[in-house]
Design a protein around this motif. Structure first.
Motif, PDB file in Angstrom:
ATOM      1  N   HIS A  96      -9.302   4.762 -22.169  1.00 23.97           N
ATOM      2  CA  HIS A  96     -10.442   5.566 -21.703  1.00 23.97           C
ATOM      3  C   HIS A  96     -10.121   6.112 -20.312  1.00 23.97           C
ATOM      4  CE1 HIS A  96     -12.915   4.182 -25.059  1.00 23.97           C
ATOM      5  NE2 HIS A  96     -12.410   2.976 -24.840  1.00 23.97           N
ATOM      6  N   PRO A  97      -9.150   7.014 -20.224  1.00 25.08           N
ATOM      7  CA  PRO A  97      -8.711   7.489 -18.904  1.00 25.08           C
ATOM      8  C   PRO A  97      -9.733   8.417 -18.257  1.00 25.08           C
ATOM      9  CG  PRO A  97      -7.612   8.728 -20.642  1.00 25.08           C
ATOM     10  CD  PRO A  97      -8.404   7.657 -21.332  1.00 25.08           C
ATOM     11  N   ARG A  98     -10.085   8.096 -17.021  1.00 19.42           N
ATOM     12  CA  ARG A  98     -10.947   8.969 -16.228  1.00 19.42           C
ATOM     13  C   ARG A  98     -10.204   9.469 -14.987  1.00 19.42           C
ATOM     14  NH1 ARG A  98     -14.890  11.108 -18.791  1.00 19.42           N
ATOM     15  NH2 ARG A  98     -16.016  11.426 -16.838  1.00 19.42           N
ATOM     16  N   ILE A  99      -9.412   8.582 -14.388  1.00 20.98           N
ATOM     17  CA  ILE A  99      -8.618   8.939 -13.215  1.00 20.98           C
ATOM     18  C   ILE A  99      -7.146   8.649 -13.507  1.00 20.98           C
ATOM     19  CG2 ILE A  99      -8.142   8.425 -10.789  1.00 20.98           C
ATOM     20  CD1 ILE A  99     -11.083   7.722 -10.463  1.00 20.98           C
ATOM     21  N   LEU A 100      -6.294   9.634 -13.280  1.00 18.56           N
ATOM     22  CA  LEU A 100      -4.853   9.476 -13.451  1.00 18.56           C
ATOM     23  C   LEU A 100      -4.245   9.285 -12.067  1.00 18.56           C
ATOM     24  CD1 LEU A 100      -4.306  12.431 -15.959  1.00 18.56           C
ATOM     25  CD2 LEU A 100      -5.052  10.089 -16.431  1.00 18.56           C
ATOM     26  N   TRP A 101      -3.370   8.319 -11.944  1.00 18.49           N
ATOM     27  CA  TRP A 101      -2.865   8.000 -10.620  1.00 18.49           C
ATOM     28  C   TRP A 101      -1.400   7.586 -10.623  1.00 18.49           C
ATOM     29  CZ3 TRP A 101      -1.329   3.021 -11.180  1.00 18.49           C
ATOM     30  CH2 TRP A 101      -2.086   2.174 -12.006  1.00 18.49           C
ATOM     31  N   MET A 102      -0.842   7.612  -9.419  1.00 22.93           N
ATOM     32  CA  MET A 102       0.502   7.105  -9.173  1.00 22.93           C
ATOM     33  C   MET A 102       0.373   5.843  -8.353  1.00 22.93           C
ATOM     34  SD  MET A 102       3.659   7.830  -9.786  1.00 22.93           S
ATOM     35  CE  MET A 102       5.075   6.787  -9.416  1.00 22.93           C
ATOM     36  N   GLY A 103       0.884   4.745  -8.882  1.00 22.48           N
ATOM     37  CA  GLY A 103       0.785   3.481  -8.170  1.00 22.48           C
ATOM     38  C   GLY A 103       1.742   3.406  -6.993  1.00 22.48           C
ATOM     39  N   VAL A 104       1.388   2.573  -6.035  1.00 19.66           N
ATOM     40  CA  VAL A 104       2.220   2.315  -4.859  1.00 19.66           C
ATOM     41  C   VAL A 104       2.494   0.820  -4.815  1.00 19.66           C
ATOM     42  CG1 VAL A 104       2.290   2.359  -2.335  1.00 19.66           C
ATOM     43  CG2 VAL A 104       1.250   4.262  -3.591  1.00 19.66           C
ATOM     44  N   GLN A 105       3.735   0.459  -4.560  1.00 19.46           N
ATOM     45  CA  GLN A 105       4.075  -0.960  -4.511  1.00 19.46           C
ATOM     46  C   GLN A 105       3.222  -1.671  -3.461  1.00 19.46           C
ATOM     47  OE1 GLN A 105       8.300  -1.495  -3.974  1.00 19.46           O
ATOM     48  NE2 GLN A 105       8.818  -0.517  -5.918  1.00 19.46           N
ATOM     49  N   PRO A 106       2.506  -2.737  -3.869  1.00 19.81           N
ATOM     50  CA  PRO A 106       1.619  -3.444  -2.930  1.00 19.81           C
ATOM     51  C   PRO A 106       2.402  -4.371  -2.003  1.00 19.81           C
ATOM     52  CG  PRO A 106       1.523  -4.472  -5.089  1.00 19.81           C
ATOM     53  CD  PRO A 106       2.428  -3.266  -5.232  1.00 19.81           C
ATOM     54  N   SER A 107       3.072  -3.785  -1.020  1.00 20.40           N
ATOM     55  CA  SER A 107       3.883  -4.574  -0.093  1.00 20.40           C
ATOM     56  C   SER A 107       3.012  -5.542   0.699  1.00 20.40           C
ATOM     57  CB  SER A 107       4.630  -3.641   0.874  1.00 20.40           C
ATOM     58  OG  SER A 107       3.714  -2.999   1.736  1.00 20.40           O
ATOM     59  N   ARG A 108       3.631  -6.565   1.258  1.00 19.91           N
ATOM     60  CA  ARG A 108       2.894  -7.542   2.056  1.00 19.91           C
ATOM     61  C   ARG A 108       2.217  -6.876   3.249  1.00 19.91           C
ATOM     62  NH1 ARG A 108       7.307 -12.043   3.302  1.00 19.91           N
ATOM     63  NH2 ARG A 108       8.541 -10.134   3.459  1.00 19.91           N
ATOM     64  N   GLU A 109       2.918  -5.900   3.851  1.00 18.68           N
ATOM     65  CA  GLU A 109       2.355  -5.212   5.012  1.00 18.68           C
ATOM     66  C   GLU A 109       1.106  -4.412   4.644  1.00 18.68           C
ATOM     67  OE1 GLU A 109       6.721  -5.877   5.574  1.00 18.68           O
ATOM     68  OE2 GLU A 109       5.493  -4.985   3.986  1.00 18.68           O
ATOM     69  N   LEU A 110       1.154  -3.737   3.488  1.00 23.00           N
ATOM     70  CA  LEU A 110       0.001  -2.952   3.048  1.00 23.00           C
ATOM     71  C   LEU A 110      -1.181  -3.862   2.750  1.00 23.00           C
ATOM     72  CD1 LEU A 110      -1.372  -0.346   2.150  1.00 23.00           C
ATOM     73  CD2 LEU A 110      -0.334  -0.661  -0.107  1.00 23.00           C
ATOM     74  N   VAL A 111      -0.944  -4.938   2.026  1.00 22.88           N
ATOM     75  CA  VAL A 111      -2.016  -5.876   1.695  1.00 22.88           C
ATOM     76  C   VAL A 111      -2.608  -6.475   2.970  1.00 22.88           C
ATOM     77  CG1 VAL A 111      -2.546  -8.070   0.559  1.00 22.88           C
ATOM     78  CG2 VAL A 111      -1.088  -6.389  -0.590  1.00 22.88           C
ATOM     79  N   ARG A 112      -1.751  -6.785   3.929  1.00 26.03           N
ATOM     80  CA  ARG A 112      -2.214  -7.382   5.178  1.00 26.03           C
ATOM     81  C   ARG A 112      -3.125  -6.429   5.949  1.00 26.03           C
ATOM     82  NH1 ARG A 112       2.502  -8.189   7.501  1.00 26.03           N
ATOM     83  NH2 ARG A 112       2.820 -10.180   6.446  1.00 26.03           N
ATOM     84  N   VAL A 113      -2.732  -5.171   6.077  1.00 26.45           N
ATOM     85  CA  VAL A 113      -3.551  -4.229   6.853  1.00 26.45           C
ATOM     86  C   VAL A 113      -4.841  -3.897   6.114  1.00 26.45           C
ATOM     87  CG1 VAL A 113      -2.504  -2.086   5.969  1.00 26.45           C
ATOM     88  CG2 VAL A 113      -3.484  -2.134   8.258  1.00 26.45           C
ATOM     89  N   GLN A 114      -4.792  -3.839   4.780  1.00 30.43           N
ATOM     90  CA  GLN A 114      -6.016  -3.546   4.026  1.00 30.43           C
ATOM     91  C   GLN A 114      -7.014  -4.692   4.148  1.00 30.43           C
ATOM     92  OE1 GLN A 114      -7.443  -4.755   0.930  1.00 30.43           O
ATOM     93  NE2 GLN A 114      -8.948  -3.083   0.821  1.00 30.43           N
ATOM     94  N   LYS A 115      -6.524  -5.913   4.086  1.00 27.86           N
ATOM     95  CA  LYS A 115      -7.410  -7.073   4.230  1.00 27.86           C
ATOM     96  C   LYS A 115      -7.962  -7.179   5.643  1.00 27.86           C
ATOM     97  CE  LYS A 115      -5.729 -10.068   0.508  1.00 27.86           C
ATOM     98  NZ  LYS A 115      -5.108 -11.370   0.168  1.00 27.86           N
ATOM     99  N   ALA A 116      -7.123  -6.922   6.644  1.00 20.76           N
ATOM    100  CA  ALA A 116      -7.576  -6.980   8.037  1.00 20.76           C
ATOM    101  C   ALA A 116      -8.648  -5.923   8.294  1.00 20.76           C
ATOM    102  CB  ALA A 116      -6.392  -6.781   8.980  1.00 20.76           C
ATOM    103  N   LEU A 117      -8.465  -4.756   7.707  1.00 23.69           N
ATOM    104  CA  LEU A 117      -9.426  -3.673   7.902  1.00 23.69           C
ATOM    105  C   LEU A 117     -10.761  -3.989   7.245  1.00 23.69           C
ATOM    106  CD1 LEU A 117      -9.773  -0.868   9.109  1.00 23.69           C
ATOM    107  CD2 LEU A 117      -8.862   0.091   6.994  1.00 23.69           C
ATOM    108  N   THR A 118     -10.734  -4.456   5.995  1.00 23.89           N
ATOM    109  CA  THR A 118     -11.990  -4.761   5.308  1.00 23.89           C
ATOM    110  C   THR A 118     -12.698  -5.953   5.951  1.00 23.89           C
ATOM    111  OG1 THR A 118     -10.743  -6.045   3.649  1.00 23.89           O
ATOM    112  CG2 THR A 118     -11.285  -3.767   3.096  1.00 23.89           C
ATOM    113  N   ALA A 119     -11.931  -6.912   6.491  1.00 21.68           N
ATOM    114  CA  ALA A 119     -12.546  -8.051   7.189  1.00 21.68           C
ATOM    115  C   ALA A 119     -13.229  -7.585   8.463  1.00 21.68           C
ATOM    116  CB  ALA A 119     -11.486  -9.104   7.500  1.00 21.68           C
TER     117      ALA A 119
END
Length: 199
Positions: A96-119
């Motif tokens: 049931h595709p609604r949005i088509l996307w290109m994934g990005v490797q979830p590096s440790r640095e990306l996960v860290r900054v996203q979590k720090a920002l949402t916190a």
């Protein structure tokens, strides 16, 4: 006398990483075989491509200053890092595709900054999305439900490895606060403020 001052304008905000031009060019090449299927999809142009970290929704414009302060707090504590394109996908599912996307490797640095920002946003009283973070760059949005035949053709295209013509890895050096706006000319993402990451 009644207060005749107009209330602050309301805007839709999100925090995201801008996508550099060489990566946008690569993504446009990835879009081409999908576009050739001739589906009812509104394709994302290069100038709209970004990697969302947190979506905040609609609020009044007085929040630009405190959101910018949070952005600087996180950005100044974050060293620059690299990201790489990964694989094609669809939300909510291939069936049931609604949005088509290109994934990005979830590096440790990306996960860290996203979590720090949402916190930091949560500490300041902001509710942000998504709760489950999967880094991706939107390539297109399906205008309506696809026919069974169209879904099959799209699923076949998405299942093939994306042809990486050009650069697929880049250095993340900044985070932006964006306004999302739609008018008679279409969708617009306008950067309102930003912060450079540590070199």
């Amino acid at each position: 006398m009644p207060d005749l001052q107009s209330p602050p304008a309301r805007k839709r905000f999100f925090l995201a990483l801008p996508i550099p031009t060489p990566i946008r060019i690569t993504l446009s090449h990835i879009q081409k075989p999908l576009q050739s299927i001739d589906l009812p999809v509104k394709w994302q142009t290069g100038k709209l491509m970004h990697l969302t970290l947190a979506f905040l929704g609609e609020m009044d414009e007085t929040h630009v200053e405190p959101l910018t302060a949070i952005l600087h707090q996180i950005g100044q504590a974050t060293p620059r890092f690299h990201l790489e394109l990964e694989a094609l996908g669809a939300f909510p599912s291939y069936g049931h595709p609604r949005i088509l996307w290109m994934g990005v490797q979830p590096s440790r640095e990306l996960v860290r900054v996203q979590k720090a920002l949402t916190a930091a946003l949560a500490t300041a009283g902001y509710v942000s999305e998504p709760q489950d973070y999967y880094p991706h760059i939107t390539l297109g949005r399906c205008a309506h439900d696809l026919t069974r035949e169209s879904k099959q053709r799209l699923q076949a295209a998405l299942s093939k490895p994306a042809a990486m013509q050009g650069e697929s890895r880049w250095e993340v050096d900044r985070i932006h606060l964006y306004e999302s706006r739609t008018d008679e000319f279409g969708l617009h993402y306008t950067p309102l403020s930003g912060v450079m990451l540590n070199a």
